[in-house]
Scaffold this motif. Structure first.
Motif, mmCIF file in Angstrom:
data_model
loop_
_atom_site.group_PDB
_atom_site.id
_atom_site.type_symbol
_atom_site.label_atom_id
_atom_site.label_comp_id
_atom_site.label_asym_id
_atom_site.label_seq_id
_atom_site.Cartn_x
_atom_site.Cartn_y
_atom_site.Cartn_z
ATOM 1 N N VAL A 1 0.826 -1.201 0.000
ATOM 2 C CA VAL A 1 0.000 0.000 0.000
ATOM 3 C C VAL A 1 0.864 1.258 0.000
ATOM 4 C CG1 VAL A 1 -1.966 -1.095 1.127
ATOM 5 C CG2 VAL A 1 -0.155 -0.074 2.519
ATOM 6 N N ARG A 2 0.370 2.269 -0.645
ATOM 7 C CA ARG A 2 1.003 3.585 -0.631
ATOM 8 C C ARG A 2 0.263 4.433 0.384
ATOM 9 N NH1 ARG A 2 0.663 8.613 -3.801
ATOM 10 N NH2 ARG A 2 2.755 9.511 -3.993
ATOM 11 N N VAL A 3 1.000 5.056 1.303
ATOM 12 C CA VAL A 3 0.377 5.734 2.426
ATOM 13 C C VAL A 3 0.825 7.193 2.483
ATOM 14 C CG1 VAL A 3 0.231 3.583 3.722
ATOM 15 C CG2 VAL A 3 2.215 5.064 4.022
ATOM 16 N N ASP A 4 0.167 7.954 3.331
ATOM 17 C CA ASP A 4 0.555 9.347 3.520
ATOM 18 C C ASP A 4 1.847 9.425 4.331
ATOM 19 O OD1 ASP A 4 -0.120 9.887 6.544
ATOM 20 O OD2 ASP A 4 -1.820 8.775 5.710
ATOM 21 N N ALA A 5 2.454 10.602 4.331
ATOM 22 C CA ALA A 5 3.777 10.766 4.937
ATOM 23 C C ALA A 5 3.786 10.454 6.429
ATOM 24 C CB ALA A 5 4.292 12.182 4.691
ATOM 25 N N ARG A 6 2.765 10.918 7.158
ATOM 26 C CA ARG A 6 2.762 10.700 8.603
ATOM 27 C C ARG A 6 2.570 9.218 8.943
ATOM 28 N NH1 ARG A 6 2.841 15.042 11.889
ATOM 29 N NH2 ARG A 6 2.583 17.093 10.912
ATOM 30 N N THR A 7 1.728 8.523 8.179
ATOM 31 C CA THR A 7 1.574 7.092 8.407
ATOM 32 C C THR A 7 2.877 6.372 8.110
ATOM 33 O OG1 THR A 7 -0.774 7.172 7.862
ATOM 34 C CG2 THR A 7 0.296 5.033 7.704
ATOM 35 N N TRP A 8 3.514 6.795 7.036
ATOM 36 C CA TRP A 8 4.792 6.188 6.648
ATOM 37 C C TRP A 8 5.820 6.367 7.757
ATOM 38 C CZ3 TRP A 8 9.422 8.019 3.720
ATOM 39 C CH2 TRP A 8 10.046 6.978 3.012
ATOM 40 N N LEU A 9 5.915 7.587 8.270
ATOM 41 C CA LEU A 9 6.875 7.872 9.331
ATOM 42 C C LEU A 9 6.518 7.181 10.633
ATOM 43 C CD1 LEU A 9 7.435 11.648 8.575
ATOM 44 C CD2 LEU A 9 9.149 9.836 8.409
ATOM 45 N N ALA A 10 5.218 6.968 10.866
ATOM 46 C CA ALA A 10 4.796 6.305 12.097
ATOM 47 C C ALA A 10 5.264 4.863 12.156
ATOM 48 C CB ALA A 10 3.278 6.362 12.228
ATOM 49 N N ALA A 11 5.721 4.322 11.021
ATOM 50 C CA ALA A 11 6.214 2.943 10.990
ATOM 51 C C ALA A 11 7.654 2.833 11.461
ATOM 52 C CB ALA A 11 6.101 2.384 9.568
ATOM 53 N N LEU A 12 8.312 3.940 11.746
ATOM 54 C CA LEU A 12 9.707 3.897 12.165
ATOM 55 C C LEU A 12 9.851 3.313 13.567
ATOM 56 C CD1 LEU A 12 10.939 7.393 10.945
ATOM 57 C CD2 LEU A 12 11.842 5.202 10.203
ATOM 58 N N PRO A 13 10.558 2.188 13.706
ATOM 59 C CA PRO A 13 10.803 1.651 15.036
ATOM 60 C C PRO A 13 11.916 2.417 15.725
ATOM 61 C CG PRO A 13 11.841 0.269 13.397
ATOM 62 C CD PRO A 13 11.085 1.329 12.643
ATOM 63 N N PRO A 14 12.041 2.288 17.025
ATOM 64 C CA PRO A 14 13.004 3.107 17.771
ATOM 65 C C PRO A 14 14.461 2.848 17.417
ATOM 66 C CG PRO A 14 12.035 1.415 19.178
ATOM 67 C CD PRO A 14 11.232 1.435 17.921
ATOM 68 N N GLU A 15 14.784 1.672 16.868
ATOM 69 C CA GLU A 15 16.188 1.400 16.555
ATOM 70 C C GLU A 15 16.674 2.090 15.285
ATOM 71 O OE1 GLU A 15 13.859 -2.295 15.128
ATOM 72 O OE2 GLU A 15 13.804 -0.850 16.779
ATOM 73 N N ILE A 16 15.771 2.685 14.522
ATOM 74 C CA ILE A 16 16.181 3.399 13.316
ATOM 75 C C ILE A 16 16.619 4.806 13.686
ATOM 76 C CG2 ILE A 16 15.444 4.217 11.060
ATOM 77 C CD1 ILE A 16 15.755 1.145 11.465
ATOM 78 N N VAL A 17 17.743 5.220 13.130
ATOM 79 C CA VAL A 17 18.334 6.511 13.474
ATOM 80 C C VAL A 17 17.785 7.580 12.533
ATOM 81 C CG1 VAL A 17 20.466 7.774 13.892
ATOM 82 C CG2 VAL A 17 20.422 5.286 14.190
ATOM 83 N N THR A 18 16.813 8.320 13.022
ATOM 84 C CA THR A 18 16.261 9.448 12.285
ATOM 85 C C THR A 18 17.075 10.693 12.624
ATOM 86 O OG1 THR A 18 14.736 9.944 14.078
ATOM 87 C CG2 THR A 18 13.954 8.437 12.376
ATOM 88 N N PRO A 19 16.898 11.785 11.866
ATOM 89 C CA PRO A 19 17.647 13.006 12.189
ATOM 90 C C PRO A 19 17.490 13.447 13.641
ATOM 91 C CG PRO A 19 16.689 13.222 10.014
ATOM 92 C CD PRO A 19 16.153 11.929 10.590
#
Length: 360
Positions: free
Chosen positions: A226-244
């Motif tokens: 599925v293609r999702v909106d940006a906030r839903t996409w970002l909400a999938a980030l688990p804590p071990e991923i290093v975001t800015p």
């Protein structure tokens, strides 16, 4: 040379950016000779038939640009709006997560998410295991259910025709759709498939299987991409991923026992984008290693023996850096780093150390 042969060589050498090879030893020399003997697509060489490996290659897919990515972690608590559906109604997918407050995302992260395809697999049991290589319209996310894999790679829309022409040599295309998005399916074998989505919003996506699949199994997974909106996409980030937003905290862990070269500015690490822990560790230690080699070369030229010894000692100490030992079971970057560092410390810097370590 077969696609699989070239792919293994590419994965072993791991290109850092167009025209550059990270780990230039015998394997890389062979890779250069092979690439020079076959045509390439404009503007970069085609990476045919990506394969999944138990160990990551040298700084696998590392690219120096700040783009937000996403990983699907096991269970998401957000509902997904399937974009481009005729009725436009939201669905209630199987995806759930322990997401952070979406309102906390920075403008930079949201903008980057908007500029990427934002595809997720809406099936229980699928987890994103790797994220790397995000540079403008280029990136990769790999998902696995423990036995099979799907790797999603996207590239600038201008490269679509070249990639598509190459795939026509693989098999006759079969029209399919991914969340309403027109695409062509190509068969590398009875259990190995690729799906190229048509260009959209400045990029195109290719999905490639790993492991053993049947066509019906792949069709079922495709039906739940599925293609999702940006906030839903970002909400999938688990804590071990290093975001800015997490760079400072993770950088402190990575650099805890790492001597820093003169002038090293940890505040500049914010431009590394979003990465899994392995890629972040590789990017950070790359900058440290490049800084110490630059200092070694400066000291050598200036006849500064004290500084030369400090630089050599720092490079030798990399064999004790915790982050490299943590990464060593997962991939080849530590071995490549140590090989280059040892040669410099011994007074024999490789002629192409910049490519080996991905120096700017």
């Amino acid at each position: 040379m077969t696609d699989e042969h070239l792919d293994r060589m590419v994965r072993d050498a791991d290109p850092y950016r167009p025209g550059v090879i990270r780990h230039l030893d015998g394997a890389a020399q062979n890779l250069v000779e092979e690439i020079m003997s076959v045509p390439t697509l404009d503007p970069v060489a085609e990476p045919p038939g990506k394969r999944f490996r138990a160990r990551r290659g040298v700084m696998s897919g590392l690219a120096g640009a700040s783009v937000a990515a996403t990983l699907l972690a096991g269970v998401l608590t957000v509902s997904i709006m399937k974009l481009d559906q005729p009725d436009g109604h939201p669905t209630t997918p199987a995806i759930t997560s322990e997401a952070t407050d979406p309102a906390a995302y920075s403008a930079m992260v949201l903008k980057a998410a908007e500029e990427n395809p934002r595809l997720l697999i809406d099936q229980p049991g699928w987890k994103a295991t790797t994220v790397y290589g995000f540079a403008e319209k280029t990136g990769t996310i790999a998902f696995s259910d423990g036995e099979r894999q799907v790797e999603m790679n996207w590239y600038p829309a201008g490269q679509y025709d070249g990639y598509h022409e190459d795939r026509l040599h693989v098999s006759k295309p079969e029209p399919v759709k991914v969340d309403g998005w027109s695409a062509d399916l190509f068969r590398y074998s009875a259990s190995d498939f690729a799906v190229m989505l048509r260009p959209r919003d400045g990029s195109f996506v290719e999905l490639r299987t790993g492991g053993t699949w049947t066509r019906s199994e792949f069709d079922r997974v495709l039906a739940d991409v599925v293609r999702v909106d940006a906030r839903t996409w970002l909400a999938a980030l688990p804590p071990e991923i290093v975001t800015p937003e997490r760079v400072d905290e993770q950088a402190a862990k990575v650099l805890a026992d790492v001597p820093l070269p003169p002038g090293f500015d940890t505040t500049t690490l914010g431009d590394l984008g979003t990465n899994d822990a392995y890629q972040f560790g590789a990017k950070v230690t790359s900058r440290v290693g490049c800084g110490w080699i630059a200092e070694w070369l400066r000291a050598k030229k200036a006849g500064d023996d004290a500084a030369l010894r400090r630089a050599a000692d720092a490079l030798r100490s990399s064999h004790k850096w915790t982050v490299l030992h943590q990464m060593n079971d997962e991939g080849d970057w530590p071995e490549a780093f140590w090989e280059t560092a040892d040669k410099v410390a011994a007074g024999k810097p490789p002629a192409q150390y910049e490519e080996a370590l991905g120096c700017e």
